[in-house]
Design a protein around this motif. Structure first.
Motif, short mmCIF file in Angstrom:
data_model
loop_
_atom_site.label_atom_id
_atom_site.label_comp_id
_atom_site.label_asym_id
_atom_site.label_seq_id
_atom_site.Cartn_x
_atom_site.Cartn_y
_atom_site.Cartn_z
N ALA A 4 0.83 -1.21 0.00
CA ALA A 4 0.00 0.00 0.00
C ALA A 4 0.86 1.25 0.00
CB ALA A 4 -0.94 -0.02 1.20
N LEU A 5 1.94 1.25 0.76
CA LEU A 5 2.85 2.39 0.76
C LEU A 5 3.51 2.57 -0.60
CD1 LEU A 5 4.37 1.83 4.28
CD2 LEU A 5 3.24 3.95 3.55
N LEU A 6 3.89 1.46 -1.22
CA LEU A 6 4.51 1.52 -2.54
C LEU A 6 3.55 2.12 -3.56
CD1 LEU A 6 7.13 0.85 -3.99
CD2 LEU A 6 6.23 -1.45 -4.41
N VAL A 7 2.29 1.70 -3.53
CA VAL A 7 1.28 2.26 -4.43
C VAL A 7 1.12 3.76 -4.20
CG1 VAL A 7 -1.20 2.27 -4.95
CG2 VAL A 7 0.04 0.11 -4.81
N ALA A 8 1.09 4.19 -2.94
CA ALA A 8 0.96 5.62 -2.64
C ALA A 8 2.12 6.41 -3.23
CB ALA A 8 0.88 5.83 -1.13
N ALA A 9 3.34 5.89 -3.09
CA ALA A 9 4.50 6.59 -3.64
C ALA A 9 4.46 6.61 -5.17
CB ALA A 9 5.78 5.93 -3.14
N GLU A 10 4.03 5.51 -5.77
CA GLU A 10 3.93 5.47 -7.23
C GLU A 10 2.90 6.49 -7.73
OE1 GLU A 10 2.99 1.38 -8.03
OE2 GLU A 10 5.02 0.70 -7.59
N GLU A 11 1.75 6.56 -7.06
CA GLU A 11 0.72 7.53 -7.45
C GLU A 11 1.23 8.96 -7.22
OE1 GLU A 11 -2.69 6.31 -5.17
OE2 GLU A 11 -3.11 4.64 -6.53
N GLY A 12 1.95 9.17 -6.13
CA GLY A 12 2.51 10.48 -5.86
C GLY A 12 3.53 10.88 -6.92
N ALA A 13 4.33 9.93 -7.36
CA ALA A 13 5.31 10.20 -8.41
C ALA A 13 4.60 10.60 -9.70
CB ALA A 13 6.18 8.97 -8.64
#
Length: 167
Positions: A104-113
Motif C-alpha cells: 500500500a505504501l509503494l502504491v501511494a508513492a507510485e501515485e505520488g510520483a
C-alpha cells in the motif's frame, strides 16, 4: 490502516514514531543505510535531516494514530531527469507486517510520483531480502545486481538489486 502523505506540519509529531519504525527495522537486520550500534537518537537524527528536504515526499501508514510504516519519494534533482525519482526507506514496523502495508505504501508513492510527472522510478534493495520479492510482485523490473554494494547492520557486505518501474 490509513496511508497518507506526511505534511511539513506533521514532521515534529511524527519523528518519534518514524524513529521507532527505523530503529526496529535496522535492529531486525534491514540493510537500509545504517550499521550497528544504532540508537533511537540516531534514528531521530536521520528523520530530522531527511524530513527537512523540501523536494522529497513521505507517506506513512497509521493504525489508531501510530505510524507503522513509511516510504519516501526522492525526485531526481538533475536538469536532465525531470521525469525520474527514487523510492527510498520503504519500512514497516514488525507490529504492522503481514497486513499489506508495504504494498500500500509503494502504491501511494507510485501515485505520488505520477502526480509530480515522475514516470520512471528506481530503487535498490538488499538481494534476497523480503523487500526484493515485494517489488517483483508489484510489477517492478529487476535491472541487475551489484555484489558487495552495502553493509548489513551487522557489518557484512551484501549485494544490492536494482529495480525500475514506469508509472
Amino acid at each position: 490502516m490509513e496511508i497518507a502523505p506526511l505534511t511539513a506540519e506533521d514532521h515534529a509529531a511524527a519523528e518519534t514514531d518514524l524513529a521507532e519504525v527505523l530503529l526496529e527495522c535496522v535492529l531486525g537486520g534491514a540493510s537500509v543505510g545504517f550499521t550497528l550500534p544504532f540508537t533511537v537518537a540516531d534514528a531521530r537524527a536521520y528523520w530530522r535531516g531527511a524530513l527537512a528536504d523540501p523536494d522529497a515526499r513521505t507517506w506513512v501508514a497509521r493504525d489508531a494514530g501510530r505510524i507503522l510504516g513509511v516510504v519516501r519519494l526522492l525526485p531526481a534533482a538533475q536538469a536532465n531527469a525531470p521525469h525520474r525519482a527514487e523510492i527510498a526507506k520503504l519500512l514497516v514496523h514488525p507490529d504492522g507486517r503481514g497486513h499489506g502495508l508495504g504494498g500500500a505504501l509503494l502504491v501511494a508513492a507510485e501515485e505520488g510520483a505520477r502526480a509530480l510527472g515522475r514516470t520512471l522510478l528506481v530503487l535498490d534493495t538488499e538481494t534476497g531480502s523480503v523487500a526484493e520479492g515485494l517489488y517483483a510482485r508489484r510489477g517492478w523490473t529487476r535491472v541487475g545486481e551489484i555484489p558487495e554494494f552495502a553493509l548489513t547492520p551487522s557489518g557484512d557486505r551484501a549485494a544490492t538489486t536494482i529495480f525500475r518501474k514506469h508509472v
